[in-house]
Design a protein around this motif. Structure first.
Motif, PDB file in Angstrom:
ATOM      1  N   TRP A  17       0.858  -1.188   0.000  1.00  0.00           N
ATOM      2  CA  TRP A  17       0.000   0.000   0.000  1.00  0.00           C
ATOM      3  C   TRP A  17       0.893   1.236   0.000  1.00  0.00           C
ATOM      4  O   TRP A  17       1.859   1.305   0.742  1.00  0.00           O
ATOM      5  CB  TRP A  17      -0.908  -0.009   1.217  1.00  0.00           C
ATOM      6  CG  TRP A  17      -1.839   1.171   1.318  1.00  0.00           C
ATOM      7  CD1 TRP A  17      -1.786   2.172   2.237  1.00  0.00           C
ATOM      8  CD2 TRP A  17      -2.967   1.447   0.487  1.00  0.00           C
ATOM      9  NE1 TRP A  17      -2.822   3.065   2.027  1.00  0.00           N
ATOM     10  CE2 TRP A  17      -3.563   2.650   0.951  1.00  0.00           C
ATOM     11  CE3 TRP A  17      -3.535   0.802  -0.618  1.00  0.00           C
ATOM     12  CZ2 TRP A  17      -4.689   3.213   0.368  1.00  0.00           C
ATOM     13  CZ3 TRP A  17      -4.658   1.367  -1.213  1.00  0.00           C
ATOM     14  CH2 TRP A  17      -5.232   2.551  -0.731  1.00  0.00           C
ATOM     15  N   SER A  18       0.564   2.205  -0.852  1.00  0.00           N
ATOM     16  CA  SER A  18       1.446   3.356  -1.026  1.00  0.00           C
ATOM     17  C   SER A  18       0.642   4.640  -1.200  1.00  0.00           C
ATOM     18  O   SER A  18      -0.592   4.634  -1.146  1.00  0.00           O
ATOM     19  CB  SER A  18       2.324   3.148  -2.262  1.00  0.00           C
ATOM     20  OG  SER A  18       1.553   3.372  -3.435  1.00  0.00           O
ATOM     21  N   GLU A  19       1.336   5.726  -1.462  1.00  0.00           N
ATOM     22  CA  GLU A  19       0.685   7.029  -1.622  1.00  0.00           C
ATOM     23  C   GLU A  19      -0.234   7.071  -2.832  1.00  0.00           C
ATOM     24  O   GLU A  19      -1.123   7.926  -2.906  1.00  0.00           O
ATOM     25  CB  GLU A  19       1.745   8.134  -1.749  1.00  0.00           C
ATOM     26  CG  GLU A  19       2.680   7.961  -2.937  1.00  0.00           C
ATOM     27  CD  GLU A  19       3.706   9.076  -3.030  1.00  0.00           C
ATOM     28  OE1 GLU A  19       3.425  10.182  -2.532  1.00  0.00           O
ATOM     29  OE2 GLU A  19       4.778   8.842  -3.596  1.00  0.00           O
ATOM     30  N   TYR A  20      -0.031   6.194  -3.805  1.00  0.00           N
ATOM     31  CA  TYR A  20      -0.875   6.152  -5.004  1.00  0.00           C
ATOM     32  C   TYR A  20      -1.705   4.869  -5.074  1.00  0.00           C
ATOM     33  O   TYR A  20      -2.038   4.384  -6.148  1.00  0.00           O
ATOM     34  CB  TYR A  20      -0.026   6.281  -6.269  1.00  0.00           C
ATOM     35  CG  TYR A  20       0.768   7.565  -6.347  1.00  0.00           C
ATOM     36  CD1 TYR A  20       0.165   8.793  -6.071  1.00  0.00           C
ATOM     37  CD2 TYR A  20       2.111   7.547  -6.694  1.00  0.00           C
ATOM     38  CE1 TYR A  20       0.889   9.980  -6.131  1.00  0.00           C
ATOM     39  CE2 TYR A  20       2.851   8.727  -6.760  1.00  0.00           C
ATOM     40  CZ  TYR A  20       2.228   9.932  -6.480  1.00  0.00           C
ATOM     41  OH  TYR A  20       2.947  11.105  -6.547  1.00  0.00           O
ATOM     42  N   GLY A  21      -2.042   4.318  -3.920  1.00  0.00           N
ATOM     43  CA  GLY A  21      -2.780   3.060  -3.898  1.00  0.00           C
ATOM     44  C   GLY A  21      -1.820   1.880  -3.864  1.00  0.00           C
ATOM     45  O   GLY A  21      -0.708   1.980  -3.354  1.00  0.00           O
ATOM     46  N   PHE A  22      -2.238   0.772  -4.437  1.00  0.00           N
ATOM     47  CA  PHE A  22      -1.386  -0.418  -4.427  1.00  0.00           C
ATOM     48  C   PHE A  22      -0.269  -0.302  -5.463  1.00  0.00           C
ATOM     49  O   PHE A  22      -0.458   0.276  -6.535  1.00  0.00           O
ATOM     50  CB  PHE A  22      -2.221  -1.675  -4.691  1.00  0.00           C
ATOM     51  CG  PHE A  22      -3.181  -1.994  -3.595  1.00  0.00           C
ATOM     52  CD1 PHE A  22      -2.738  -2.470  -2.369  1.00  0.00           C
ATOM     53  CD2 PHE A  22      -4.541  -1.779  -3.763  1.00  0.00           C
ATOM     54  CE1 PHE A  22      -3.622  -2.738  -1.337  1.00  0.00           C
ATOM     55  CE2 PHE A  22      -5.441  -2.050  -2.740  1.00  0.00           C
ATOM     56  CZ  PHE A  22      -4.983  -2.524  -1.519  1.00  0.00           C
ATOM     57  N   VAL A  23       0.871  -0.876  -5.123  1.00  0.00           N
ATOM     58  CA  VAL A  23       1.990  -0.887  -6.059  1.00  0.00           C
ATOM     59  C   VAL A  23       1.653  -1.797  -7.235  1.00  0.00           C
ATOM     60  O   VAL A  23       0.671  -2.537  -7.220  1.00  0.00           O
ATOM     61  CB  VAL A  23       3.289  -1.335  -5.370  1.00  0.00           C
ATOM     62  CG1 VAL A  23       3.654  -0.378  -4.235  1.00  0.00           C
ATOM     63  CG2 VAL A  23       3.186  -2.776  -4.854  1.00  0.00           C
ATOM     64  N   ASP A  24       2.510  -1.752  -8.256  1.00  0.00           N
ATOM     65  CA  ASP A  24       2.149  -2.382  -9.520  1.00  0.00           C
ATOM     66  C   ASP A  24       2.159  -3.905  -9.483  1.00  0.00           C
ATOM     67  O   ASP A  24       1.416  -4.543 -10.233  1.00  0.00           O
ATOM     68  CB  ASP A  24       3.098  -1.888 -10.618  1.00  0.00           C
ATOM     69  CG  ASP A  24       2.492  -2.021 -11.996  1.00  0.00           C
ATOM     70  OD1 ASP A  24       1.322  -1.616 -12.172  1.00  0.00           O
ATOM     71  OD2 ASP A  24       3.167  -2.517 -12.910  1.00  0.00           O
ATOM     72  N   GLY A  25       2.981  -4.502  -8.642  1.00  0.00           N
ATOM     73  CA  GLY A  25       3.029  -5.959  -8.576  1.00  0.00           C
ATOM     74  C   GLY A  25       3.867  -6.409  -7.393  1.00  0.00           C
ATOM     75  O   GLY A  25       4.581  -5.616  -6.773  1.00  0.00           O
ATOM     76  N   PHE A  26       3.761  -7.689  -7.075  1.00  0.00           N
ATOM     77  CA  PHE A  26       4.582  -8.241  -5.994  1.00  0.00           C
ATOM     78  C   PHE A  26       4.753  -9.736  -6.195  1.00  0.00           C
ATOM     79  O   PHE A  26       3.925 -10.402  -6.827  1.00  0.00           O
ATOM     80  CB  PHE A  26       3.968  -7.952  -4.616  1.00  0.00           C
ATOM     81  CG  PHE A  26       2.646  -8.617  -4.355  1.00  0.00           C
ATOM     82  CD1 PHE A  26       2.588  -9.869  -3.750  1.00  0.00           C
ATOM     83  CD2 PHE A  26       1.449  -7.991  -4.708  1.00  0.00           C
ATOM     84  CE1 PHE A  26       1.379 -10.491  -3.501  1.00  0.00           C
ATOM     85  CE2 PHE A  26       0.231  -8.607  -4.466  1.00  0.00           C
ATOM     86  CZ  PHE A  26       0.187  -9.854  -3.862  1.00  0.00           C
ATOM     87  N   SER A  27       5.852 -10.250  -5.664  1.00  0.00           N
ATOM     88  CA  SER A  27       6.130 -11.681  -5.700  1.00  0.00           C
ATOM     89  C   SER A  27       6.607 -12.102  -4.322  1.00  0.00           C
ATOM     90  O   SER A  27       7.731 -11.788  -3.920  1.00  0.00           O
ATOM     91  CB  SER A  27       7.208 -11.999  -6.749  1.00  0.00           C
ATOM     92  OG  SER A  27       7.655 -13.332  -6.610  1.00  0.00           O
TER      93      SER A  27
END
Length: 450
Positions: free
Chosen positions: A384-394
């Motif tokens: 969770w970040s200042e612009y919503g969710f980040v682009d991806g995660f693994s």
């Protein structure tokens, strides 16, 4: 004496910036980022929060000169700071309407930002009426996307106009700002030479360059994210394509029909397992898939089944990646630990892209809500970040993106709103040109029966 002069200059400068800020208050006012994970939220409060914080990407991070959406939040691949994206801006224009209706900003602020974008586009580089993939957000000049891609991009243009036509149906007030928005969108819309992009053949071509001509030679066909391109090309009031272009071009491909079962679910169209989930999302931020059908498919069924197959694959998790499961699913194009990739069951790199499940809310609301709660409450401290969710995660590689992309953040806002109220679907489908285009292609829509 010098210190006194310096202080006087500093005070004068501060007052000047304050005056400018007050003057522009209607046009721009930042939205506060809620960074602390809030444990007690209702479903509606959580959806509000996600839409609002994700909107900051387009509002607070929008290009200061053009107002357009930046390609991505991090400077990568030598893009530079000035690169803005036309397709991503289409999503941003729609997201701004959502923000106004949800009172994140005022209607006046939304109209002012939209006029800024429209005024900029009206003077920016166009090629037979079509826009390039990337523009310089300060000058309006094309920035090439690849060595020969330095001209028109018909697909990006269609994603842009999906947003602009939606805006034209929304900004209907009898005032100078909203009238100017409507007029300039109409003039640009009428100027796109959609049928010219057939090269006098029964198929649309993706690119044309003043320097390289048709050398990229990429016909738009098969089932993918480009459905909206054919719909808009048929909807053009001055340069429409014929139905034969749709039938003999778009639908005439070995990647169009499918009909096989994957994970026990029938997939009417497209690649095996459906491909990345953005195929079922980009064209449908404005185009309402409910009751949308022709002799090829029921498009709501197509998109829902594609989503269910994607989720079922993540649950089965044949590669045994850490973190996959019934509440952590969604494979689509995004950044990854290896770089940008079009994630799908056929290209599975262990990366979950939050936009995939969240932009699927209209098709799988129960499953998308479970994914949202998992992303926010369980993984929020990492994604969770200042612009919503980040682009991806693994989780497999303990990798969590720091980046955001316009084409991934925008559909989250738009498709959640379509699930909640159908707002953008109602606006886009209310365009008489869109109705004419669908009729021209022989596509039925229950939206026109209401």
């Amino acid at each position: 004496m010098k210190l006194k002069s310096l202080l006087s200059l500093l005070i004068l400068t501060t007052l000047t910036f304050h005056a400018i800020a007050q003057k522009n208050k209607v046009a721009f006012q930042g939205i506060k980022a809620e960074m602390k994970i809030q444990k007690k939220l209702t479903d509606d409060q959580l959806l509000d929060l996600v839409q609002k914080q994700t909107f900051r990407y387009f509002w607070d991070f929008g290009h200061p000169v053009s107002g357009m959406a930046r390609e991505r939040s991090n400077v990568a691949f030598e893009y530079g700071n000035e690169v803005v994206t036309t397709g991503g801006t289409g999503f941003g224009v729609m997201a701004t309407i959502v923000a106004a209706e949800r009172k994140f900003i005022t209607r006046e602020q939304a109209a002012a930002r939209t006029k800024k974008i429209v005024d900029f586009l009206y003077k920016a580089d166009q090629f037979h009426g079509a826009f390039p993939h990337w523009l310089n957000g300060e000058t309006g000049k094309v920035i090439r996307f690849s060595p020969k891609d330095d001209g028109a991009d018909l697909v990006e243009t269609s994603l842009l106009f999906q947003g602009l036509l939606t805006a034209r149906q929304y900004y209907t007030a009898d005032n100078a700002v909203e009238t100017d928005i409507r007029n300039k969108i109409l003039w640009m819309w009428e100027d796109v030479e959609w049928n010219w992009f057939t090269q006098q053949q029964n198929v649309l071509y993706w690119h044309w360059s003043p320097n390289n001509g048709w050398s990229m030679n990429h016909p738009i066909k098969g089932w993918n994210e480009c459905f909206i391109t054919y719909v808009l090309a048929a909807s053009s009031p001055k340069s429409p394509i014929d139905k034969k272009v749709y039938e003999e071009g778009w639908a005439n491909s070995n990647t169009f029909f499918n009909g096989k079962k994957f994970e026990g679910i029938t997939l009417p169209l497209g690649f095996d397992f459906g491909g990345p989930l953005f195929f079922s999302q980009y064209s449908f931020t404005g185009l309402d898939p409910r009751g949308l059908k022709d002799r090829y498919a029921d498009y709501f069924e197509q998109n829902k089944n594609h989503t269910l197959i994607n989720r079922a694959y993540c649950i089965e998790n044949p590669k045994h990646f850490k973190g996959y499961g019934e509440n952590s699913w969604g494979l689509t194009a995004s950044d990854s630990w290896q770089g940008y990739a079009a994630h799908s069951p056929s290209e599975d790199l262990s990366v979950i892209s939050p936009t995939a499940a969240l932009s699927a809310f209209p098709y799988t609301p129960e499953y998308s809500m479970k994914a949202l709660k998992h992303f926010y409450f369980d993984l929020g401290d990492k994604i969770w970040s200042e612009y919503g969710f980040v682009d991806g995660f693994s989780e497999e590689h303990n990798w969590y993106a720091k980046s955001h992309l316009a084409i991934d953040q925008g559909p989250i806002i738009c498709m959640i709103e379509n699930y909640r109220t159908g707002l953008l679907w109602k606006l886009f489908m209310s365009s008489p040109d869109v109705k004419n285009g669908l009729n021209r292609l022989g596509i039925e829509s229950s939206a026109f029966a209401k």
